[in-house]
Every structure is written in C-alpha cells, then in structure tokens.
Design a protein around this motif. Structure first.
Motif, short mmCIF file in Angstrom:
data_model
loop_
_atom_site.label_atom_id
_atom_site.label_comp_id
_atom_site.label_asym_id
_atom_site.label_seq_id
_atom_site.Cartn_x
_atom_site.Cartn_y
_atom_site.Cartn_z
N LEU A 31 43.90 59.41 21.96
CA LEU A 31 43.18 58.18 21.62
C LEU A 31 44.08 57.20 20.90
O LEU A 31 44.06 55.99 21.17
N SER A 32 44.88 57.70 19.96
CA SER A 32 45.77 56.83 19.19
C SER A 32 46.83 56.18 20.07
O SER A 32 47.17 55.02 19.89
N GLU A 33 47.32 56.93 21.05
CA GLU A 33 48.40 56.43 21.89
C GLU A 33 47.92 55.67 23.12
O GLU A 33 48.54 54.66 23.51
N LEU A 34 46.83 56.12 23.71
CA LEU A 34 46.42 55.60 25.02
C LEU A 34 45.07 54.90 25.02
O LEU A 34 44.71 54.28 26.02
N GLY A 35 44.31 55.02 23.93
CA GLY A 35 42.97 54.45 23.92
C GLY A 35 41.99 55.34 24.68
O GLY A 35 42.36 56.38 25.24
N TYR A 36 40.74 54.89 24.72
CA TYR A 36 39.70 55.71 25.35
C TYR A 36 39.90 55.80 26.86
O TYR A 36 39.79 56.87 27.45
N VAL A 37 40.17 54.66 27.49
CA VAL A 37 40.32 54.65 28.95
C VAL A 37 41.49 55.53 29.38
O VAL A 37 41.40 56.28 30.35
N GLY A 38 42.60 55.45 28.64
CA GLY A 38 43.78 56.22 29.01
C GLY A 38 43.70 57.69 28.69
O GLY A 38 44.50 58.49 29.19
N THR A 39 42.76 58.07 27.86
CA THR A 39 42.58 59.49 27.52
C THR A 39 41.84 60.19 28.65
O THR A 39 40.78 59.74 29.08
N THR A 40 42.41 61.28 29.14
CA THR A 40 41.80 62.04 30.23
C THR A 40 41.72 63.51 29.85
O THR A 40 42.47 63.99 28.99
N ILE A 41 40.83 64.22 30.50
CA ILE A 41 40.73 65.66 30.27
C ILE A 41 42.04 66.34 30.64
O ILE A 41 42.52 67.23 29.93
N GLU A 42 42.64 65.91 31.74
CA GLU A 42 43.90 66.50 32.18
C GLU A 42 45.00 66.29 31.14
O GLU A 42 45.76 67.21 30.82
#
Length: 205
Positions: A31-42
């Motif tokens: 979340l800190s690095e990529l935000g919500y959209v960029g955060t994935t389960i993978e």
C-alpha cells in the motif's frame, strides 16, 4: 464461507501466526509503495513468501485483506477510566491523533479513503476489526461520564465521537496539517465548555 459482517473467512486464520503477520506486513508495504490499485494478492503473496492460496484461504478479497492490514496498524488504545471525563477524553483523542497522523498510517488511510466506497469488503472488514471495538470503548467512557453527572443523559454520543474523529481525519488526511500537540486539549475544551477554539501563539502571526 464468507463472514457476512467482515467479508472474511475464519477457517485456518490463526494456524500459522507467522505467515498471517507476514501477509499483513506485506500488504501495508505494498500500500505504501503502490497504493490500493497497485496492491494485488499476487504481489502480497510474493512479498510475504506465501502462496496465493494461503491468502485466499484466510481472506475472501483484496478489500478484506487491506481492511484487516490497516486495522492491525491502528491503536485501539486502552479503555480510559481515570474517573474524570476531561482526562479520559483527552487520552482517547490523543490516540486518534496518533492513528491518523503517523506517516505510514496516513498513507494507508489515504488508500482506504480513496477506495472505500467502491469495495464493500474493505469497509466491512475495517469496521469489524477496528472501528467497532474502538467506538465501543469510547461509548463506554462517555456513558460512565453520564453516570457521574459529567454529561447530560441525552448527550448525543455518536455525534461526539464523529466530531473528534472527523476533525482529526480531515485535518491530517485532507488538509495535510501537521500534528498539533494542543489539539486534544482544545477539542476537549470545545466539547466540555463550548470554548471557542483559539489560535496558539505560534499561529497568531
């Protein structure tokens, strides 16, 4: 099977606490690095060193995972019971300031605010894992104050809680104001005496 209240599956949740904590930590890092959209389960699985199946076994969606990860960072605080409403209220507000103003929390909360309306599991899990117990403690504190005669019996407790949490969230997350060490005292004065908030000396120039 999904939990209707929180959108999460409790089966096996705590069979491996080390993996559980690693997944929550990896989620917050993402979340800190990529935000919500960029955060994935993978991506979280890779960071945590677990398989995707492990995450899906414990959480039914990304929103549920992020909701719990964010809740794990926030401090519910001890249930204040000093016997004095002013002191109790100040302690609760100080915890709220720390929760919203701490830099890593602020990043995660901004991601939460930006996507909470689009992901019901994000909101429901946050309510279940953090908000419900936090508000319960605050409500019990205010109810004890009513019993002691420090608040009127018909005090709107929900509105009181909304006012201090909303003020701190707005100032820290929307306006971007730095933490003000005098804010808890000034909010308490406003609640208990209706005192008009005054500028601190350094802000009068």
């Amino acid at each position: 099977m999904a939990n209707p209240a929180g959108g999460t599956d409790r089966r096996g949740r705590h069979r491996d606490s080390q993996s559980h904590q690693a997944i929550l930590a990896a989620t917050l890092e993402s979340l800190s690095e990529l935000g919500y959209v960029g955060t994935t389960i993978e991506g979280v699985a890779t960071r945590a060193g677990v398989g995707k199946a492990t995450i899906y076994r414990w959480w039914t969606s990304k929103g549920a995972l992020v909701g719990e990860a964010l809740s794990s960072r926030l401090d519910e605080g001890p249930e204040p019971e000093t016997g004095n409403l002013r002191d109790d209220l100040k302690r609760v507000i100080e915890v709220t300031v720390r929760n919203y103003a701490e830099p890593e929390n602020a990043i995660a909360l901004m991601a939460f605010a930006a996507h909470v309306e689009r992901d019901e599991s994000l909101l429901s899990t946050f309510r279940e894992k953090f908000l419900a117990s936090r508000r319960l403690h605050a409500r019990q504190m205010l109810q004890r104050a009513i019993a002691r005669g420090e608040l009127p019996p018909d005090a709107d407790l929900d509105l009181m809680m909304d006012l201090w949490a909303g003020t701190i969230f707005y100032r820290s997350q929307i306006v971007g104001s730095p933490p003000d060490p005098t804010l808890p005292d000034r909010l308490v004065d406003l609640f208990l005496s209706g005192a008009v908030p005054r500028l601190t000396p350094e802000r009068r120039t």
